[in-house]
Design a protein around this motif. Structure first.
Motif, short mmCIF file in Angstrom:
data_model
loop_
_atom_site.label_atom_id
_atom_site.label_comp_id
_atom_site.label_asym_id
_atom_site.label_seq_id
_atom_site.Cartn_x
_atom_site.Cartn_y
_atom_site.Cartn_z
N LEU A 28 0.85 -1.18 0.00
CA LEU A 28 0.00 0.00 0.00
C LEU A 28 0.88 1.23 0.00
CD1 LEU A 28 -2.13 -2.12 0.90
CD2 LEU A 28 -3.07 -0.38 2.40
N THR A 29 0.52 2.25 -0.78
CA THR A 29 1.25 3.52 -0.79
C THR A 29 0.25 4.66 -0.70
OG1 THR A 29 1.23 3.73 -3.20
CG2 THR A 29 3.12 2.58 -2.22
N TRP A 30 0.72 5.78 -0.14
CA TRP A 30 -0.10 6.99 -0.10
C TRP A 30 0.81 8.19 0.07
CZ3 TRP A 30 0.22 3.28 3.61
CH2 TRP A 30 0.66 3.66 4.88
N GLY A 31 0.27 9.37 -0.22
CA GLY A 31 1.05 10.60 -0.16
C GLY A 31 1.30 11.16 -1.55
N CYS A 32 2.35 11.95 -1.68
CA CYS A 32 2.69 12.56 -2.97
C CYS A 32 3.21 11.49 -3.92
CB CYS A 32 3.75 13.64 -2.76
SG CYS A 32 4.37 14.34 -4.30
N GLY A 33 2.58 11.41 -5.10
CA GLY A 33 3.01 10.44 -6.10
C GLY A 33 3.55 11.10 -7.35
N ARG A 34 3.99 12.34 -7.22
CA ARG A 34 4.42 13.12 -8.38
C ARG A 34 5.56 12.49 -9.16
NH1 ARG A 34 6.99 18.99 -7.64
NH2 ARG A 34 7.56 19.36 -9.78
N GLN A 37 6.36 7.53 -7.01
CA GLN A 37 6.68 6.78 -5.80
C GLN A 37 5.45 6.18 -5.12
OE1 GLN A 37 6.69 10.11 -6.17
NE2 GLN A 37 7.07 11.19 -4.25
N CYS A 38 4.27 6.56 -5.58
CA CYS A 38 3.02 5.98 -5.07
C CYS A 38 2.32 5.25 -6.22
CB CYS A 38 2.11 7.06 -4.51
SG CYS A 38 2.69 7.72 -2.95
N LEU A 39 1.52 4.27 -5.86
CA LEU A 39 0.81 3.48 -6.86
C LEU A 39 -0.28 4.28 -7.55
CD1 LEU A 39 0.69 0.29 -4.68
CD2 LEU A 39 1.99 0.54 -6.79
N CYS A 40 -0.68 5.40 -6.95
CA CYS A 40 -1.65 6.32 -7.57
C CYS A 40 -0.92 7.64 -7.82
CB CYS A 40 -2.85 6.56 -6.66
SG CYS A 40 -3.82 5.08 -6.36
N PRO A 41 -0.25 7.79 -8.97
CA PRO A 41 0.55 8.99 -9.22
C PRO A 41 -0.28 10.26 -9.21
CG PRO A 41 0.83 7.36 -10.97
CD PRO A 41 -0.27 6.88 -10.08
N THR A 42 0.31 11.36 -8.75
CA THR A 42 -0.32 12.67 -8.79
C THR A 42 0.56 13.60 -9.57
OG1 THR A 42 0.73 13.20 -6.68
CG2 THR A 42 -1.53 12.40 -6.59
N LYS A 43 -0.05 14.50 -10.34
CA LYS A 43 0.73 15.41 -11.16
C LYS A 43 1.15 16.66 -10.41
CE LYS A 43 -0.95 13.87 -15.59
NZ LYS A 43 0.04 12.93 -15.93
N VAL A 44 0.41 17.03 -9.38
CA VAL A 44 0.73 18.24 -8.61
C VAL A 44 0.64 17.92 -7.13
CG1 VAL A 44 -0.07 19.84 -10.39
CG2 VAL A 44 -1.69 18.99 -8.69
N GLU A 45 1.22 18.82 -6.31
CA GLU A 45 1.12 18.66 -4.86
C GLU A 45 -0.35 18.81 -4.45
OE1 GLU A 45 3.67 17.80 -3.10
OE2 GLU A 45 5.13 18.05 -4.69
N SER A 46 -0.81 17.94 -3.56
CA SER A 46 -2.21 17.98 -3.14
C SER A 46 -2.32 17.51 -1.70
CB SER A 46 -3.04 17.07 -4.05
OG SER A 46 -4.35 16.94 -3.55
N ALA A 47 -3.27 18.08 -0.98
CA ALA A 47 -3.51 17.66 0.40
C ALA A 47 -4.35 16.38 0.43
CB ALA A 47 -4.23 18.78 1.16
#
Length: 199
Positions: A28-34, A37-47
């Motif tokens: 399981l991964t969570w947090g910033c995925g920019r 590094q997380c299984l659900c990548p994020t393109k921008v910083e988000s809370a």
């Protein structure tokens, strides 16, 4: 985030992401995925953080996880090593497309990426990874390292400033008590565990 009902056997934290192994052997991964590094990548910083879940396709259980600054490394029960995230310094253990990040776990290259590699411990620094293996027949313990090495983090000489593929690190107590890239085992000691620092 849906973590309150989970039972974890291992947890780790990077700079802006975290990872854990469940009792069922899932990553399981969570947090910033920019940086993948997380299984659900994020393109921008988000809370807002989304929990990603993954396990090897053959249904085997993962047993250990560690995080670097922008990557994660996991070990599964049959001993191959998986990595995901930022690969700026080769910390994912792949020789091809060394700067490309991966949000999907991939096996490292070489012996550590194979079933029954003998790997029993992994440890990640900010940009480098160490792994310890034990030969099932002889009991010989071997230390591997890869990733950033511009300040000698891995104790070997590398012309690129980093090591792309997991490489054997020989330890010698004969001189300065630092890892040396030599073929002789004279004065060598047996490694039982390893740890890494920030840079």
């Amino acid at each position: 985030m849906g973590l309150s009902d989970e039972c974890f056997v291992d947890v780790a934290a990077g700079l802006f992401h975290s990872a854990a192994i469940t009792k069922q052997g899932e990553l399981l991964t969570w947090g910033c995925g920019r940086f993948g590094q997380c299984l659900c990548p994020t393109k921008v910083e988000s809370a807002v953080s989304t929990v990603g879940r993954w396990h090897p396709a053959d249904g085997s259980k993962l047993v250990h996880v560690d995080c670097g600054r922008r990557h994660a490394v996991a070990l599964y029960e049959h001993e191959p090593v998986w990595t995901l995230g930022d690969n700026k310094y080769g910390q994912l253990g792949h020789s091809v497309d060394s700067t490309i990040s991966n949000a999907e776990p991939q096996l490292v290259e070489g012996p550590l990426g194979r079933v029954n590699s003998g790997c029993f411990a992994i440890c990640s620094g900010w940009f480098d990874i160490l792994a310890v293996t034990r030969d099932k027949d002889s009991g010989e313990v071997t230390l591997y390292g890869w990733g950033r090495n511009d300040k000698g983090q891995l104790g070997v000489i590398s012309t690129q400033g980093h090591v792309l593929v997991p490489r054997v690190l020989k330890l010698s107590l004969a001189s300065k008590r630092t890892p040396t890239d030599i073929d002789s085992n004279e004065g060598a000691t047996s490694t039982q565990s390893a740890c890494c620092g920030a840079d």
